[in-house]
Design a protein around this motif. Structure first.
Motif, PDB file in Angstrom:
ATOM      1  N   LYS A 165       0.867  -1.173   0.000  1.00  0.00           N
ATOM      2  CA  LYS A 165       0.000   0.000   0.000  1.00  0.00           C
ATOM      3  C   LYS A 165       0.905   1.223   0.000  1.00  0.00           C
ATOM      4  CE  LYS A 165      -3.551  -0.002   2.744  1.00  0.00           C
ATOM      5  NZ  LYS A 165      -4.403   0.140   3.961  1.00  0.00           N
ATOM      6  N   ILE A 166       0.603   2.158  -0.882  1.00  0.00           N
ATOM      7  CA  ILE A 166       1.375   3.397  -0.948  1.00  0.00           C
ATOM      8  C   ILE A 166       0.481   4.575  -0.599  1.00  0.00           C
ATOM      9  CG2 ILE A 166       2.952   2.470  -2.679  1.00  0.00           C
ATOM     10  CD1 ILE A 166       1.495   4.377  -4.717  1.00  0.00           C
ATOM     11  N   ILE A 167       1.113   5.684  -0.299  1.00  0.00           N
ATOM     12  CA  ILE A 167       0.406   6.948  -0.100  1.00  0.00           C
ATOM     13  C   ILE A 167       0.890   7.888  -1.198  1.00  0.00           C
ATOM     14  CG2 ILE A 167      -0.030   8.884   1.444  1.00  0.00           C
ATOM     15  CD1 ILE A 167       0.617   6.973   3.765  1.00  0.00           C
ATOM     16  N   THR A 168      -0.027   8.298  -2.057  1.00  0.00           N
ATOM     17  CA  THR A 168       0.339   9.165  -3.167  1.00  0.00           C
ATOM     18  C   THR A 168       0.658  10.578  -2.675  1.00  0.00           C
ATOM     19  OG1 THR A 168      -1.925   9.885  -3.591  1.00  0.00           O
ATOM     20  CG2 THR A 168      -1.188   7.862  -4.706  1.00  0.00           C
ATOM     21  N   LYS A 169       1.165  11.376  -3.548  1.00  0.00           N
ATOM     22  CA  LYS A 169       1.523  12.755  -3.185  1.00  0.00           C
ATOM     23  C   LYS A 169       0.333  13.519  -2.625  1.00  0.00           C
ATOM     24  CE  LYS A 169       3.754  16.895  -4.925  1.00  0.00           C
ATOM     25  NZ  LYS A 169       4.495  17.496  -6.057  1.00  0.00           N
ATOM     26  N   ASN A 170      -0.871  13.238  -3.138  1.00  0.00           N
ATOM     27  CA  ASN A 170      -2.059  13.967  -2.658  1.00  0.00           C
ATOM     28  C   ASN A 170      -2.699  13.290  -1.442  1.00  0.00           C
ATOM     29  OD1 ASN A 170      -3.511  11.829  -3.664  1.00  0.00           O
ATOM     30  ND2 ASN A 170      -4.570  12.993  -5.238  1.00  0.00           N
ATOM     31  N   GLY A 171      -2.045  12.243  -0.887  1.00  0.00           N
ATOM     32  CA  GLY A 171      -2.533  11.616   0.323  1.00  0.00           C
ATOM     33  C   GLY A 171      -3.441  10.415   0.134  1.00  0.00           C
ATOM     34  N   ALA A 172      -3.740  10.057  -1.102  1.00  0.00           N
ATOM     35  CA  ALA A 172      -4.588   8.890  -1.361  1.00  0.00           C
ATOM     36  C   ALA A 172      -3.815   7.607  -1.081  1.00  0.00           C
ATOM     37  CB  ALA A 172      -5.080   8.911  -2.809  1.00  0.00           C
ATOM     38  N   GLU A 173      -4.517   6.599  -0.599  1.00  0.00           N
ATOM     39  CA  GLU A 173      -3.912   5.285  -0.378  1.00  0.00           C
ATOM     40  C   GLU A 173      -4.241   4.390  -1.558  1.00  0.00           C
ATOM     41  OE1 GLU A 173      -5.163   3.722   3.391  1.00  0.00           O
ATOM     42  OE2 GLU A 173      -4.417   5.478   4.471  1.00  0.00           O
ATOM     43  N   LYS A 174      -3.218   3.689  -2.065  1.00  0.00           N
ATOM     44  CA  LYS A 174      -3.388   2.786  -3.198  1.00  0.00           C
ATOM     45  C   LYS A 174      -2.624   1.507  -2.947  1.00  0.00           C
ATOM     46  CE  LYS A 174      -3.724   6.151  -6.964  1.00  0.00           C
ATOM     47  NZ  LYS A 174      -3.134   6.553  -8.248  1.00  0.00           N
ATOM     48  N   MET A 175      -3.177   0.406  -3.448  1.00  0.00           N
ATOM     49  CA  MET A 175      -2.441  -0.854  -3.432  1.00  0.00           C
ATOM     50  C   MET A 175      -1.691  -0.970  -4.751  1.00  0.00           C
ATOM     51  SD  MET A 175      -2.785  -2.381  -0.552  1.00  0.00           S
ATOM     52  CE  MET A 175      -2.170  -4.020  -0.891  1.00  0.00           C
ATOM     53  N   GLY A 176      -0.484  -1.423  -4.677  1.00  0.00           N
ATOM     54  CA  GLY A 176       0.291  -1.547  -5.913  1.00  0.00           C
ATOM     55  C   GLY A 176       1.380  -2.552  -5.786  1.00  0.00           C
TER      56      GLY A 176
END
Length: 74
Positions: free
Chosen positions: A63-74
């Motif tokens: 799980k990552i946290i994008t620059k805008n704060g969204a959480e994504k699985m990758g």
């Protein structure tokens, strides 16, 4: 994306789109900097093990946290 030592040395367009960071920003980040805290230890350990020539899982998700704060699985 490819890292050497602690830092990214290559990021493709998909990495930029997924993370929201520019290539320049990614190159200034340690490879675990945008990994979610729940996955940070695992991601860091896999990256360090791979650099030491240890066998690591070929496929895994973090799980990552994008620059805008969204959480994504990758």
């Amino acid at each position: 994306m490819v890292h050497q030592g602690d830092y990214w040395i290559y990021a493709n367009r998909a990495a930029v789109e997924i993370s929201g960071y520019t290539e320049e920003e990614l190159y200034s980040m340690r490879f675990w900097d945008f990994v979610h805290p729940d996955h940070k230890n695992m991601g860091k350990q896999i990256g360090l093990d791979r650099q030491q020539g240890k066998v690591v899982p070929r496929d895994y998700e973090l799980k990552i946290i994008t620059k805008n704060g969204a959480e994504k699985m990758g």
